[in-house]
Design an enzyme around this catalytic site. Structure first.
Site, PDB file in Angstrom:
ATOM      1  N   GLY A  14      53.849  -8.909   2.218  1.00 10.43           N
ATOM      2  CA  GLY A  14      54.310  -9.874   1.215  1.00 10.43           C
ATOM      3  C   GLY A  14      54.274  -9.282  -0.177  1.00 10.43           C
ATOM      4  O   GLY A  14      53.902  -9.951  -1.143  1.00 10.43           O
ATOM      5  N   ALA A  15      54.690  -8.036  -0.298  1.00  9.81           N
ATOM      6  CA  ALA A  15      54.529  -7.314  -1.574  1.00  9.81           C
ATOM      7  C   ALA A  15      55.822  -7.207  -2.362  1.00  9.81           C
ATOM      8  O   ALA A  15      55.875  -6.513  -3.374  1.00  9.81           O
ATOM      9  CB  ALA A  15      53.950  -5.925  -1.312  1.00  9.81           C
ATOM     10  N   ASN A  88      48.480 -10.160   2.974  1.00 14.51           N
ATOM     11  CA  ASN A  88      48.701 -11.082   1.853  1.00 14.51           C
ATOM     12  C   ASN A  88      49.851 -12.062   2.089  1.00 14.51           C
ATOM     13  O   ASN A  88      49.844 -13.162   1.535  1.00 14.51           O
ATOM     14  CB  ASN A  88      48.978 -10.253   0.592  1.00 14.51           C
ATOM     15  CG  ASN A  88      49.569 -11.091  -0.530  1.00 14.51           C
ATOM     16  OD1 ASN A  88      48.844 -11.784  -1.233  1.00 14.51           O
ATOM     17  ND2 ASN A  88      50.887 -11.057  -0.688  1.00 14.51           N
ATOM     18  N   TYR A 154      49.297 -25.885   5.275  1.00 11.85           N
ATOM     19  CA  TYR A 154      48.936 -24.689   4.500  1.00 11.85           C
ATOM     20  C   TYR A 154      47.411 -24.568   4.375  1.00 11.85           C
ATOM     21  O   TYR A 154      46.825 -23.497   4.627  1.00 11.85           O
ATOM     22  CB  TYR A 154      49.581 -24.782   3.118  1.00 11.85           C
ATOM     23  CG  TYR A 154      49.217 -23.662   2.181  1.00 11.85           C
ATOM     24  CD1 TYR A 154      49.702 -22.377   2.380  1.00 11.85           C
ATOM     25  CD2 TYR A 154      48.373 -23.891   1.088  1.00 11.85           C
ATOM     26  CE1 TYR A 154      49.366 -21.344   1.509  1.00 11.85           C
ATOM     27  CE2 TYR A 154      48.037 -22.874   0.217  1.00 11.85           C
ATOM     28  CZ  TYR A 154      48.532 -21.597   0.437  1.00 11.85           C
ATOM     29  OH  TYR A 154      48.190 -20.579  -0.417  1.00 11.85           O
ATOM     30  N   ALA A 156      45.135 -25.882   6.266  1.00 12.87           N
ATOM     31  CA  ALA A 156      44.552 -25.563   7.582  1.00 12.87           C
ATOM     32  C   ALA A 156      44.707 -24.071   7.888  1.00 12.87           C
ATOM     33  O   ALA A 156      43.792 -23.424   8.411  1.00 12.87           O
ATOM     34  CB  ALA A 156      45.229 -26.408   8.668  1.00 12.87           C
ATOM     35  N   ILE A 187      47.904 -18.925  -9.631  1.00 11.21           N
ATOM     36  CA  ILE A 187      48.259 -17.594 -10.118  1.00 11.21           C
ATOM     37  C   ILE A 187      49.706 -17.611 -10.569  1.00 11.21           C
ATOM     38  O   ILE A 187      50.580 -18.178  -9.893  1.00 11.21           O
ATOM     39  CB  ILE A 187      48.064 -16.535  -8.999  1.00 11.21           C
ATOM     40  CG1 ILE A 187      46.617 -16.556  -8.485  1.00 11.21           C
ATOM     41  CG2 ILE A 187      48.455 -15.145  -9.503  1.00 11.21           C
ATOM     42  CD1 ILE A 187      45.543 -16.252  -9.506  1.00 11.21           C
TER      43      ILE A 187
HETATM   44  P1  NAP Z   1      55.531 -15.478  -2.992  1.00 12.03           P
HETATM   45  O1  NAP Z   1      55.706 -15.175  -4.431  1.00 12.03           O
HETATM   46  O2  NAP Z   1      56.343 -16.567  -2.367  1.00 12.03           O
HETATM   47  O3  NAP Z   1      55.747 -14.126  -2.161  1.00 12.03           O
HETATM   48  C1  NAP Z   1      55.603 -14.145  -0.775  1.00 12.03           C
HETATM   49  C2  NAP Z   1      55.810 -12.753  -0.238  1.00 12.03           C
HETATM   50  O4  NAP Z   1      55.576 -12.761   1.171  1.00 12.03           O
HETATM   51  C3  NAP Z   1      57.218 -12.231  -0.442  1.00 12.03           C
HETATM   52  O5  NAP Z   1      57.165 -10.833  -0.606  1.00 12.03           O
HETATM   53  C4  NAP Z   1      57.908 -12.585   0.878  1.00 12.03           C
HETATM   54  O6  NAP Z   1      59.038 -11.749   1.077  1.00 12.03           O
HETATM   55  C5  NAP Z   1      56.757 -12.296   1.850  1.00 12.03           C
HETATM   56  N1  NAP Z   1      56.818 -12.989   3.136  1.00 12.03           N
HETATM   57  C6  NAP Z   1      56.935 -14.301   3.378  1.00 12.03           C
HETATM   58  N2  NAP Z   1      56.949 -14.538   4.693  1.00 12.03           N
HETATM   59  C7  NAP Z   1      56.815 -13.333   5.306  1.00 12.03           C
HETATM   60  C8  NAP Z   1      56.766 -12.903   6.659  1.00 12.03           C
HETATM   61  N3  NAP Z   1      56.875 -13.789   7.669  1.00 12.03           N
HETATM   62  N4  NAP Z   1      56.627 -11.593   6.921  1.00 12.03           N
HETATM   63  C9  NAP Z   1      56.541 -10.692   5.913  1.00 12.03           C
HETATM   64  N5  NAP Z   1      56.575 -11.023   4.617  1.00 12.03           N
HETATM   65  C10 NAP Z   1      56.724 -12.336   4.328  1.00 12.03           C
HETATM   66  O7  NAP Z   1      54.011 -15.846  -2.657  1.00 12.03           O
HETATM   67  P2  NAP Z   1      52.695 -15.724  -3.557  1.00 12.03           P
HETATM   68  O8  NAP Z   1      52.594 -16.940  -4.398  1.00 12.03           O
HETATM   69  O9  NAP Z   1      52.617 -14.406  -4.190  1.00 12.03           O
HETATM   70  O10 NAP Z   1      51.567 -15.851  -2.410  1.00 12.03           O
HETATM   71  C11 NAP Z   1      51.087 -14.698  -1.740  1.00 12.03           C
HETATM   72  C12 NAP Z   1      49.826 -15.069  -0.982  1.00 12.03           C
HETATM   73  O11 NAP Z   1      48.882 -15.628  -1.906  1.00 12.03           O
HETATM   74  C13 NAP Z   1      50.043 -16.121   0.097  1.00 12.03           C
HETATM   75  O12 NAP Z   1      49.242 -15.825   1.218  1.00 12.03           O
HETATM   76  C14 NAP Z   1      49.569 -17.410  -0.568  1.00 12.03           C
HETATM   77  O13 NAP Z   1      49.085 -18.318   0.383  1.00 12.03           O
HETATM   78  C15 NAP Z   1      48.458 -16.891  -1.451  1.00 12.03           C
HETATM   79  N6  NAP Z   1      48.145 -17.741  -2.604  1.00 12.03           N
HETATM   80  C16 NAP Z   1      49.029 -17.865  -3.656  1.00 12.03           C
HETATM   81  C17 NAP Z   1      48.663 -18.625  -4.767  1.00 12.03           C
HETATM   82  C18 NAP Z   1      49.543 -18.726  -6.005  1.00 12.03           C
HETATM   83  O14 NAP Z   1      49.157 -19.406  -6.968  1.00 12.03           O
HETATM   84  N7  NAP Z   1      50.698 -18.098  -6.049  1.00 12.03           N
HETATM   85  C19 NAP Z   1      47.437 -19.310  -4.772  1.00 12.03           C
HETATM   86  C20 NAP Z   1      46.597 -19.186  -3.669  1.00 12.03           C
HETATM   87  C21 NAP Z   1      46.959 -18.381  -2.594  1.00 12.03           C
HETATM   88  P3  NAP Z   1      60.214 -12.128   2.120  1.00 12.03           P
HETATM   89  O15 NAP Z   1      60.509 -13.584   1.941  1.00 12.03           O
HETATM   90  O16 NAP Z   1      61.360 -11.221   1.768  1.00 12.03           O
HETATM   91  O17 NAP Z   1      59.658 -11.819   3.469  1.00 12.03           O
END
Ligand code: NAP
Length: 254
Positions: A14-15, A88, A154, A156, A187
């Protein structure tokens, strides 16, 4: 000063954006060789080019056993082994239970929870060969610490990651691999831009440190857990949320 992780082989799932991109950048800036993973190859490749230091992009869906195996093998082939997995990738559609299709529940579990298991399982044979094997999960405060309407699936899945970790870390310990989780609060990622300045200001006001976190805040916590100095820490969580989970009431923030 932490012992350098320069030259270490790292997978960040998820990078292509958001927190994963921040983690990938922090590791690349320290000289680690990063495999930037997302389902969208051109986006993963663009991030790899941007962060440099020998990073390369790879397309894999972490909900697929075949694709997570291919991901682990690509890191070994390109970077000469595998030392660190940052699991991630995650999704967070927001739907109340009454309106939620069972399929949406499954999709969130398949990506966030089963995807964590598959990523760890696929990387394990290679991490066993490292002298500093590390797994770092991105969980969340939502689920393990807090709740929010629309995120029952989510929450869960994010609590489930920690349940998985607490047994997996014992199994991995015999190979001297540690496994820990970072729990981000709010974030600042690309997706938050669309919510507007007023929404962001309200969000920030609910946090004792009065600001939304940066993706590098999560990257730095992951970097510490990946370091040699963190070698005796396993099965633990680090909350990185500016104190967000602490206030007992709105008065506590005045
Ligand atoms: P984001 O901006 O939506 O980015 C998600 C990333 O994951 C993208 O690179 C996406 O690319 C990839 N992805 C999604 N489904 C995938 C799959 N099945 N296989 C491989 N890659 C996949 O998300 P984010 O906000 O940075 O969140 C990242 C992590 O942090 C998550 O686990 C989330 O639960 C956690 N988190 C985020 C926050 C926040 O405030 N943002 C807070 C708490 C926890 P593609 O769609 O191209 O695959």
């Amino acid at each position: 000063m932490l012992t350098s992780i320069a030259g270490r082989s790292v997978i960040v799932t998820g990078a292509s954006k958001g927190i994963g991109k921040g983690i990938a950048r922090v590791f690349a800036n320290q000289g680690a060789k990063v495999l930037v993973v997302s389902r969208t190859l051109d986006e993963a490749q663009a991030v790899a080019e941007e962060i440099g230091n020998g990073a390369s992009g790879f397309s894999a869906d972490i909900a697929s056993w075949e694709q997570t195996q291919a991901m682990a093998e690509a890191a070994v082939e390109r970077n000469g082994g595998l030392d660190i997995l940052c699991a991630n990738a995650g999704i967070y559609p927001q739907t109340n239970i009454e309106d939620m299709d069972p399929e949406e529940w499954d999709q969130v579990m398949d990506t966030n929870l089963k995807g964590t298991f598959l990523s760890v399982k696929a990387c394990l044979p290679h991490l066993k060969k490292s002298d500093q094997g590390r797994v770092i999960l991105t969980s969340s405060i939502t689920g393990p610490e807090t709740g929010f309407p629309g995120w029952s699936h989510y929450g869960a899945s994010k609590s489930g990651q920690l349940g998985f970790m607490r047994t997996a870390c014992i199994e991995l310990a015999k190979h001297a691999i540690t496994m820990n989780a970072v729990l981000p609060g709010n974030i600042y990622t690309e997706g938050l831009d669309d919510l507007g300045d007023d929404y962001l200001a309200t969000m920030a006001a609910s946090i004792p440190l009065k600001k939304i976190g940066a993706v590098e805040d999560i990257g730095n916590a992951a970097l510490f857990l990946a370091s040699k100095e963190a070698n005796y820490i396993t099965g633990q969580t680090i909350i990185v949320d500016g104190g967000q989970i602490l206030p007992e009431s709105l008065e506590a923030l005045e």
